[in-house]
Scaffold this motif. Structure first.
Motif, PDB file in Angstrom:
ATOM      1  N   THR A   1      -5.901 -12.288  -4.560  1.00 41.21           N
ATOM      2  CA  THR A   1      -5.696 -11.038  -5.291  1.00 41.21           C
ATOM      3  C   THR A   1      -5.163  -9.914  -4.417  1.00 41.21           C
ATOM      4  O   THR A   1      -5.013  -8.785  -4.893  1.00 41.21           O
ATOM      5  N   GLU A   2      -4.897 -10.200  -3.149  1.00 41.30           N
ATOM      6  CA  GLU A   2      -4.471  -9.170  -2.193  1.00 41.30           C
ATOM      7  C   GLU A   2      -5.502  -8.056  -2.110  1.00 41.30           C
ATOM      8  O   GLU A   2      -5.176  -6.873  -2.026  1.00 41.30           O
ATOM      9  N   GLY A   3      -6.752  -8.457  -2.119  1.00 40.22           N
ATOM     10  CA  GLY A   3      -7.844  -7.496  -2.084  1.00 40.22           C
ATOM     11  C   GLY A   3      -8.308  -7.147  -0.690  1.00 40.22           C
ATOM     12  O   GLY A   3      -7.567  -7.265   0.293  1.00 40.22           O
ATOM     13  N   CYS A   4      -9.554  -6.743  -0.619  1.00 42.63           N
ATOM     14  CA  CYS A   4     -10.121  -6.208   0.620  1.00 42.63           C
ATOM     15  C   CYS A   4     -10.257  -7.251   1.721  1.00 42.63           C
ATOM     16  O   CYS A   4     -10.089  -6.923   2.890  1.00 42.63           O
TER      17      CYS A   4
ATOM     18  N   ASP B   1      -7.842 -14.854  -0.162  1.00 44.40           N
ATOM     19  CA  ASP B   1      -7.912 -13.744  -1.110  1.00 44.40           C
ATOM     20  C   ASP B   1      -6.603 -13.667  -1.889  1.00 44.40           C
ATOM     21  O   ASP B   1      -5.706 -12.885  -1.551  1.00 44.40           O
TER      22      ASP B   1
ATOM     23  N   GLU C   1     -15.556  -2.373   2.426  1.00 40.88           N
ATOM     24  CA  GLU C   1     -15.291  -2.693   1.028  1.00 40.88           C
ATOM     25  C   GLU C   1     -15.422  -4.195   0.758  1.00 40.88           C
ATOM     26  O   GLU C   1     -15.988  -4.607  -0.248  1.00 40.88           O
ATOM     27  N   ALA C   2     -14.906  -5.017   1.666  1.00 44.03           N
ATOM     28  CA  ALA C   2     -14.909  -6.459   1.448  1.00 44.03           C
ATOM     29  C   ALA C   2     -16.287  -7.085   1.615  1.00 44.03           C
ATOM     30  O   ALA C   2     -16.622  -8.052   0.926  1.00 44.03           O
TER      31      ALA C   2
ATOM     32  N   ASN D   1       0.831  -1.207   0.000  1.00 45.27           N
ATOM     33  CA  ASN D   1       0.000   0.000   0.000  1.00 45.27           C
ATOM     34  C   ASN D   1       0.858   1.247   0.000  1.00 45.27           C
ATOM     35  O   ASN D   1       0.562   2.225   0.694  1.00 45.27           O
TER      36      ASN D   1
END
Length: 164
Positions: free
Chosen positions: A89-92, A87, A155-156, A30
């Motif tokens: 995709t290293e997402g939320c 996850d 978000e998730a 990030n």
């Protein structure tokens, strides 16, 4: 020297290693954003707290043994594998679970400082640190993590995968 005290201190030392690795990953993933800034600040604070913990461990005669170091490394890798599986995709969701893991660790650290403060009257090797300040710092860390955790949760978890 209590063997239980040594184990307790070294368990928390190992936990700090795992937390630092997770924070380094968050900071790198990030870059230049508010999460990276929070992670960087927490990394600095944990290094400072770790100096206090290392000093207490030294006074108590506790050392990080190879099996404890290995267990800490394996536990951190297991957490990373679980996060990757949930996850890829290293997402939320990964972000949410990362912040929850860190928050639980910070709560454990707050409880460590409370336990050591409560026993410092009976254990000379525990005298010295500003336990009230360390407890307040842990509470501040949890608040900062909570801001990011709730944003990641929103978000998730906001909508089902099919968008309905």
């Amino acid at each position: 020297m209590s063997d239980d005290l040594a184990k307790y201190l070294t368990d928390h030392m190992a936990g700090s290693v795992a937390a630092l690795e997770l924070l380094e990953r968050l900071r790198a993933a990030n870059e230049n954003g508010p999460i990276a800034a929070t992670a960087a600040r927490l990394i600095d604070e944990i290094h400072g707290e770790r100096e206090v913990l290392d000093g207490l461990a030294e006074k108590a005669g506790a050392t990080m043994t190879l099996p404890r170091k290995a267990a800490s490394w394996v536990a951190e890798k297991a957490v990373q594998l679980k996060l990757l599986y949930d996850d890829p995709t290293e997402g939320c969701l990964r972000l949410l679970e990362s912040f929850e893991a860190l928050s639980l660790g910070v709560e454990g650290k707050r409880l460590l400082w409370r336990a050591l403060r409560a026993n410092s009257a009976h254990r000379p090797e525990l005298v010295g640190p500003d336990y009230d300040g360390l407890i307040a710092l842990a509470e501040s860390q949890r608040e900062r993590l909570e801001t990011h955790r709730l944003a990641a949760a929103e978000e998730a978890l906001a909508s089902p995968p099919d968008g309905s």
